[in-house]
Design a protein around this motif. Structure first.
Motif, PDB file in Angstrom:
ATOM      1  N   GLU A 161       0.824  -1.210   0.000  1.00 35.80           N
ATOM      2  CA  GLU A 161       0.000   0.000   0.000  1.00 35.80           C
ATOM      3  C   GLU A 161       0.860   1.263   0.000  1.00 35.80           C
ATOM      4  O   GLU A 161       0.416   2.329  -0.429  1.00 35.80           O
ATOM      5  N   ASP A 168      -2.281   3.344  -7.190  1.00 38.83           N
ATOM      6  CA  ASP A 168      -3.691   3.087  -7.471  1.00 38.83           C
ATOM      7  C   ASP A 168      -3.923   1.573  -7.413  1.00 38.83           C
ATOM      8  O   ASP A 168      -2.978   0.790  -7.228  1.00 38.83           O
ATOM      9  N   LEU A 169      -5.181   1.168  -7.567  1.00 40.81           N
ATOM     10  CA  LEU A 169      -5.505  -0.252  -7.446  1.00 40.81           C
ATOM     11  C   LEU A 169      -4.867  -1.077  -8.558  1.00 40.81           C
ATOM     12  O   LEU A 169      -4.481  -2.233  -8.338  1.00 40.81           O
ATOM     13  N   TYR A 182      -1.336  -1.748  -7.569  1.00 42.50           N
ATOM     14  CA  TYR A 182      -1.348  -2.705  -6.471  1.00 42.50           C
ATOM     15  C   TYR A 182      -1.505  -4.128  -7.022  1.00 42.50           C
ATOM     16  O   TYR A 182      -0.770  -5.052  -6.635  1.00 42.50           O
ATOM     17  N   GLU A 183      -2.438  -4.298  -7.947  1.00 40.70           N
ATOM     18  CA  GLU A 183      -2.663  -5.627  -8.515  1.00 40.70           C
ATOM     19  C   GLU A 183      -1.449  -6.098  -9.318  1.00 40.70           C
ATOM     20  O   GLU A 183      -1.078  -7.280  -9.266  1.00 40.70           O
ATOM     21  N   LEU A 204      -1.771   3.993  -0.418  1.00 47.66           N
ATOM     22  CA  LEU A 204      -2.997   3.701  -1.156  1.00 47.66           C
ATOM     23  C   LEU A 204      -4.121   3.404  -0.172  1.00 47.66           C
ATOM     24  O   LEU A 204      -4.032   2.472   0.631  1.00 47.66           O
ATOM     25  N   ILE A 244      -6.972   1.651   0.705  1.00 50.00           N
ATOM     26  CA  ILE A 244      -7.552   0.420   0.195  1.00 50.00           C
ATOM     27  C   ILE A 244      -8.393  -0.249   1.282  1.00 50.00           C
ATOM     28  O   ILE A 244      -8.118  -0.103   2.484  1.00 50.00           O
ATOM     29  N   GLN A 301     -11.242  -4.917  -1.203  1.00 50.25           N
ATOM     30  CA  GLN A 301     -10.391  -4.716  -2.368  1.00 50.25           C
ATOM     31  C   GLN A 301      -9.131  -5.569  -2.295  1.00 50.25           C
ATOM     32  O   GLN A 301      -8.710  -6.156  -3.292  1.00 50.25           O
ATOM     33  N   VAL A 302      -8.515  -5.624  -1.110  1.00 45.10           N
ATOM     34  CA  VAL A 302      -7.327  -6.464  -0.929  1.00 45.10           C
ATOM     35  C   VAL A 302      -7.662  -7.918  -1.257  1.00 45.10           C
ATOM     36  O   VAL A 302      -6.967  -8.583  -2.044  1.00 45.10           O
ATOM     37  N   ILE A 306      -8.381  -8.603  -5.061  1.00 43.21           N
ATOM     38  CA  ILE A 306      -7.194  -8.574  -5.913  1.00 43.21           C
ATOM     39  C   ILE A 306      -6.379  -9.852  -5.759  1.00 43.21           C
ATOM     40  O   ILE A 306      -5.933 -10.441  -6.750  1.00 43.21           O
TER      41      ILE A 306
END
Length: 261
Positions: free
Chosen positions: A165, A170-171, A174-175, A212, A214, A218-219, A222
């Protein structure tokens, strides 16, 4: 208004000594953290003490200047690889390894050996961990090959604390980092991840670093989309005494996930 730091700023503006002083002076951590630090140590102890994660080789991603996150793990693997993006953090880890670091982690080792209840002395446990550290390596999860120029076969266990994070903007990024971590792990191997939820910044000395914001959902989404099965999830809301002066996280979690075979 001060510009929030991220990315390459870590190499110039992140001060390991200030970070250790602010957050890791004792196991109780900084007042602004509430009980997060002690809870994280308990999470790691419980996760590894169950004995479900086995394997000779463990990679810790984004170790930073502190080794508290691998103390429990050190009893369940033969070799430990430490890594970080910032050169000054890697140098701090080398000082710990050679005994020249002034900062003490004794209260963290004491906590672990007390929980394990085998009568081990904290100094002996620290010496054991040092013996298992293979090396301290540069790692950048924003790169397609995070550990380059070093090359290693896939690891049995990957451990990481408060890294993803802090590195992700952004997401999507992160992914991407999650998928790169997955490629460093053998099929059937485990990831042990500790992170914060709902945080947009944290301070180290006079600088603010971005994070981030989050959510738990969301965690989990992903990691599942990236080929992992979540086998354990522990989550806790922010302690009421946290005042938001050095960070604004809303909670924290520990996740154990297994990579699909």
């Amino acid at each position: 208004m001060e510009q929030v730091k991220y990315g390459e700023d870590y190499k110039t503006d992140f001060q390991p000594e200030e970070y250790l002083q602010m957050y890791y002076s004792t196991l109780k951590g900084a007042p602004a953290e509430g009980d997060m630090l002690e809870a994280s140590m308990l999470f790691w102890h419980e996760a590894f003490n169950q004995g479900h994660m086995t394997g000779r080789r463990l990679l810790d991603i984004g170790t930073g200047p502190t080794i508290h996150s691998v103390i429990s793990a050190s009893n369940y693997c033969d070799t430990v690889y430490l890594s970080d993006f910032a050169p000054q953090n890697r140098e701090t880890l080398r000082k710990w390894l050679d005994g020249s670091l002034q900062h003490s982690f004794k209260s963290f080792f004491q906590f672990v050996v007390d929980k394990e209840g085998k009568g081990e002395l904290p100094n002996d446990r620290e010496a054991m961990l040092k013996d298992k550290v293979v090396g301290i390596f540069p790692l950048d999860l924003l790169q397609a090959e995070p550990l380059m120029p070093s090359l290693f076969p896939p690891f049995d266990i990957i451990n990481s604390s408060l890294c993803l994070e802090a590195a992700a903007q952004d997401l999507a990024s992160y992914e991407n980092m999650v998928r790169r971590m997955g490629r460093l792990l053998k099929d059937g191997g485990h990831v042990v991840l500790f992170g914060v939820l709902g945080e947009s910044f944290y301070r180290v000395g006079s600088h603010s670093f971005s994070c981030l914001k989050i959510s738990a959902e969301q965690v989990q989404d992903i990691w599942k989309r990236s080929g992992f099965t979540i086998v354990e999830w522990k989550q806790k809301a922010t302690d009421a005494q946290c005042d938001g002066s050095v960070s604004n996280f809303e909670g924290f979690f520990l996740m154990v996930a297994q990579k699909s075979r």
